[in-house]
Write an enzyme that holds these catalytic residues in place. Sequence first.
Site, mmCIF file in Angstrom:
data_model
loop_
_atom_site.group_PDB
_atom_site.id
_atom_site.type_symbol
_atom_site.label_atom_id
_atom_site.label_comp_id
_atom_site.label_asym_id
_atom_site.label_seq_id
_atom_site.Cartn_x
_atom_site.Cartn_y
_atom_site.Cartn_z
ATOM 1 C CB SER A 11 -0.939 -0.004 1.211
ATOM 2 O OG SER A 11 -0.208 -0.202 2.400
ATOM 3 C CD GLU A 13 0.607 7.471 5.496
ATOM 4 O OE1 GLU A 13 0.552 6.324 5.998
ATOM 5 O OE2 GLU A 13 1.003 8.464 6.118
ATOM 6 C CE1 TYR A 45 -10.405 13.488 9.192
ATOM 7 C CE2 TYR A 45 -9.472 13.659 11.395
ATOM 8 C CZ TYR A 45 -10.534 13.801 10.523
ATOM 9 O OH TYR A 45 -11.732 14.268 10.993
ATOM 10 C CB ALA A 47 -2.997 17.459 14.069
ATOM 11 N N GLY A 104 -4.046 10.156 16.910
ATOM 12 C CA GLY A 104 -3.583 11.458 16.447
ATOM 13 C C GLY A 104 -2.919 12.224 17.582
ATOM 14 C CG ASP A 105 0.386 13.264 17.959
ATOM 15 O OD1 ASP A 105 0.412 12.616 19.023
ATOM 16 O OD2 ASP A 105 0.957 12.888 16.915
ATOM 17 C CB ALA A 119 -5.868 4.398 18.503
ATOM 18 C CD GLN A 172 6.130 6.686 12.648
ATOM 19 O OE1 GLN A 172 6.185 6.759 11.415
ATOM 20 N NE2 GLN A 172 5.395 7.499 13.376
ATOM 21 C CG PHE A 212 9.073 13.947 8.924
ATOM 22 C CD1 PHE A 212 8.515 15.171 9.250
ATOM 23 C CD2 PHE A 212 8.763 13.390 7.684
ATOM 24 C CE1 PHE A 212 7.691 15.833 8.359
ATOM 25 C CE2 PHE A 212 7.940 14.042 6.793
ATOM 26 C CZ PHE A 212 7.413 15.270 7.133
ATOM 27 C CG HIS A 262 1.678 1.811 4.537
ATOM 28 N ND1 HIS A 262 0.429 1.912 3.941
ATOM 29 C CD2 HIS A 262 1.918 3.033 5.098
ATOM 30 C CE1 HIS A 262 -0.064 3.137 4.146
ATOM 31 N NE2 HIS A 262 0.823 3.832 4.840
HETATM 32 P P1 FAD Z 1 -2.590 5.168 20.463
HETATM 33 O O1 FAD Z 1 -2.636 3.775 19.992
HETATM 34 O O2 FAD Z 1 -3.745 5.684 21.257
HETATM 35 O O3 FAD Z 1 -1.243 5.332 21.317
HETATM 36 C C1 FAD Z 1 -0.754 6.599 21.711
HETATM 37 C C2 FAD Z 1 0.022 6.484 23.024
HETATM 38 O O4 FAD Z 1 -0.864 6.169 24.083
HETATM 39 C C3 FAD Z 1 1.075 5.364 23.020
HETATM 40 O O5 FAD Z 1 2.165 5.810 23.796
HETATM 41 C C4 FAD Z 1 0.372 4.201 23.705
HETATM 42 O O6 FAD Z 1 1.280 3.323 24.371
HETATM 43 C C5 FAD Z 1 -0.546 4.920 24.680
HETATM 44 N N1 FAD Z 1 -1.834 4.215 24.854
HETATM 45 C C6 FAD Z 1 -2.572 3.606 23.901
HETATM 46 N N2 FAD Z 1 -3.697 3.101 24.416
HETATM 47 C C7 FAD Z 1 -3.678 3.391 25.731
HETATM 48 C C8 FAD Z 1 -4.583 3.138 26.803
HETATM 49 N N3 FAD Z 1 -5.718 2.479 26.592
HETATM 50 N N4 FAD Z 1 -4.260 3.620 28.038
HETATM 51 C C9 FAD Z 1 -3.091 4.296 28.258
HETATM 52 N N5 FAD Z 1 -2.208 4.550 27.278
HETATM 53 C C10 FAD Z 1 -2.490 4.118 26.035
HETATM 54 N N6 FAD Z 1 -1.320 11.245 12.714
HETATM 55 C C11 FAD Z 1 -2.237 12.103 12.193
HETATM 56 O O7 FAD Z 1 -2.502 13.153 12.807
HETATM 57 N N7 FAD Z 1 -2.870 11.857 11.000
HETATM 58 C C12 FAD Z 1 -2.636 10.719 10.306
HETATM 59 O O8 FAD Z 1 -3.224 10.511 9.244
HETATM 60 C C13 FAD Z 1 -1.690 9.784 10.820
HETATM 61 N N8 FAD Z 1 -1.437 8.625 10.181
HETATM 62 C C14 FAD Z 1 -0.580 7.719 10.738
HETATM 63 C C15 FAD Z 1 -0.390 6.484 10.090
HETATM 64 C C16 FAD Z 1 0.481 5.529 10.626
HETATM 65 C C17 FAD Z 1 0.633 4.200 9.917
HETATM 66 C C18 FAD Z 1 1.182 5.816 11.837
HETATM 67 C C19 FAD Z 1 2.153 4.805 12.402
HETATM 68 C C20 FAD Z 1 0.996 7.025 12.471
HETATM 69 C C21 FAD Z 1 0.110 7.985 11.952
HETATM 70 N N9 FAD Z 1 -0.130 9.201 12.583
HETATM 71 C C22 FAD Z 1 -1.039 10.093 12.060
HETATM 72 C C23 FAD Z 1 0.579 9.546 13.811
HETATM 73 C C24 FAD Z 1 -0.208 9.131 15.073
HETATM 74 O O9 FAD Z 1 -1.421 9.842 15.135
HETATM 75 C C25 FAD Z 1 0.658 9.455 16.293
HETATM 76 O O10 FAD Z 1 1.757 8.562 16.331
HETATM 77 C C26 FAD Z 1 -0.070 9.501 17.623
HETATM 78 O O11 FAD Z 1 0.824 10.062 18.598
HETATM 79 C C27 FAD Z 1 -0.508 8.149 18.164
HETATM 80 O O12 FAD Z 1 -1.558 7.627 17.484
HETATM 81 P P2 FAD Z 1 -1.991 6.089 17.759
HETATM 82 O O13 FAD Z 1 -3.191 5.826 16.955
HETATM 83 O O14 FAD Z 1 -0.849 5.198 17.604
HETATM 84 O O15 FAD Z 1 -2.382 6.215 19.307
#
Ligand code: FAD
Length: 284
Positions: A11, A13, A45, A47, A104-105, A119, A172, A212, A262
């Site tokens: 895939s 991106e 998408y 932030a 996201g952040d 997430a 990542q 980055f 990917h």
């Molecule tokens: P999570 O899975 O929620 O994790 C974030 C942090 O919280 C981690 O440290 C994890 O250990 C911790 N955590 C998770 N679940 C819990 C819980 N239940 N309780 C306590 N702690 C927890 N960002 C964007 O803004 N737009 C995008 O389109 C985008 N695309 C991406 C695509 C890929 C393939 C990747 C790898 C990253 C992408 N990102 C994107 C970046 C991503 O949004 C950031 O890395 C963000 O900081 C974490 O997102 P996540 O979904 O991994 O979060």
Amino acid sequence: MSTQKSDLEFSCEFFPPKSPEGAERLHRTSEALSPLKPRFFSVTYGAGGSTQERTLEAVLKIQRESGIAAAPHLSCIGSTREHVRDILHTYREHGIERIVALRGDLPSGMRDIGEFRHANELVEFIRAETGDHFRIEVAAYPEVHPQARSAEDDLRHFKGKVDAGANSAITQYFFNADAYLRFADECQGLGLDIPIIPGIMPITQFTQLARFSDACGAEIPRWMRKRLEGMGDDRDSIRAFGLDVVTALCRRLLDEGAPGLHFYTMNQAGATKEIWERLGLSGG
Ligand code: FAD
């Protein structure tokens, strides 16, 4: 012997374009990559939902023009359940069947984290709202998410996303194959039976890559950093070195059983296409 592409999940991106020139470039890029027949294209998408309209627009345009499935990324931080529900229904109405689900952040200056904290809650919500309609991809971090307290915690949280209903994961980017292979083994040890697709960042320049990487916690090994730094503004040398290093990384990952790749294309086709061709992945 060449690897059969049909066995792999390949895939690419993109990010949603901001201008007509950017849209034209994305069009040319997806057109150049379509003949490789990736399983899907994905569109990031911004932030805090800042690109919501442009992400949808880009996904629909790519799908229409290339005939290849396109998946929007969807981040939940700063958002409400009602808002995410609306987006999911819009996507479903447009025939979209795959989503990359992320926390996201929070953009700087935005304080309200909204109704989702992580997430796994978004994945749960998507399943509760739309059942099995969407194939859900989540993010994985072989070199550990920068905010995680420990690698163990991060792995446990990753498992939480799989248990919530994710079908597949994209990592990542990383340049250290061992980090991925160990992470994949650990996931297997936990009984996580979903494909974990390595995220691949082609190297075409250094300054932006270093920025980055610092921000997202991806390590550029010292030997690579030193060589790239030494090349200064010599784009041809950086590109040639990047192609060699990243192709070798991909080859090792595939040889060791990675279920696909990917590519973070940065809306440019050249390096991704060249790596794909060098890997000798056959069509079909
Ligand atoms: P999570 O899975 O929620 O994790 C974030 C942090 O919280 C981690 O440290 C994890 O250990 C911790 N955590 C998770 N679940 C819990 C819980 N239940 N309780 C306590 N702690 C927890 N960002 C964007 O803004 N737009 C995008 O389109 C985008 N695309 C991406 C695509 C890929 C393939 C990747 C790898 C990253 C992408 N990102 C994107 C970046 C991503 O949004 C950031 O890395 C963000 O900081 C974490 O997102 P996540 O979904 O991994 O979060």
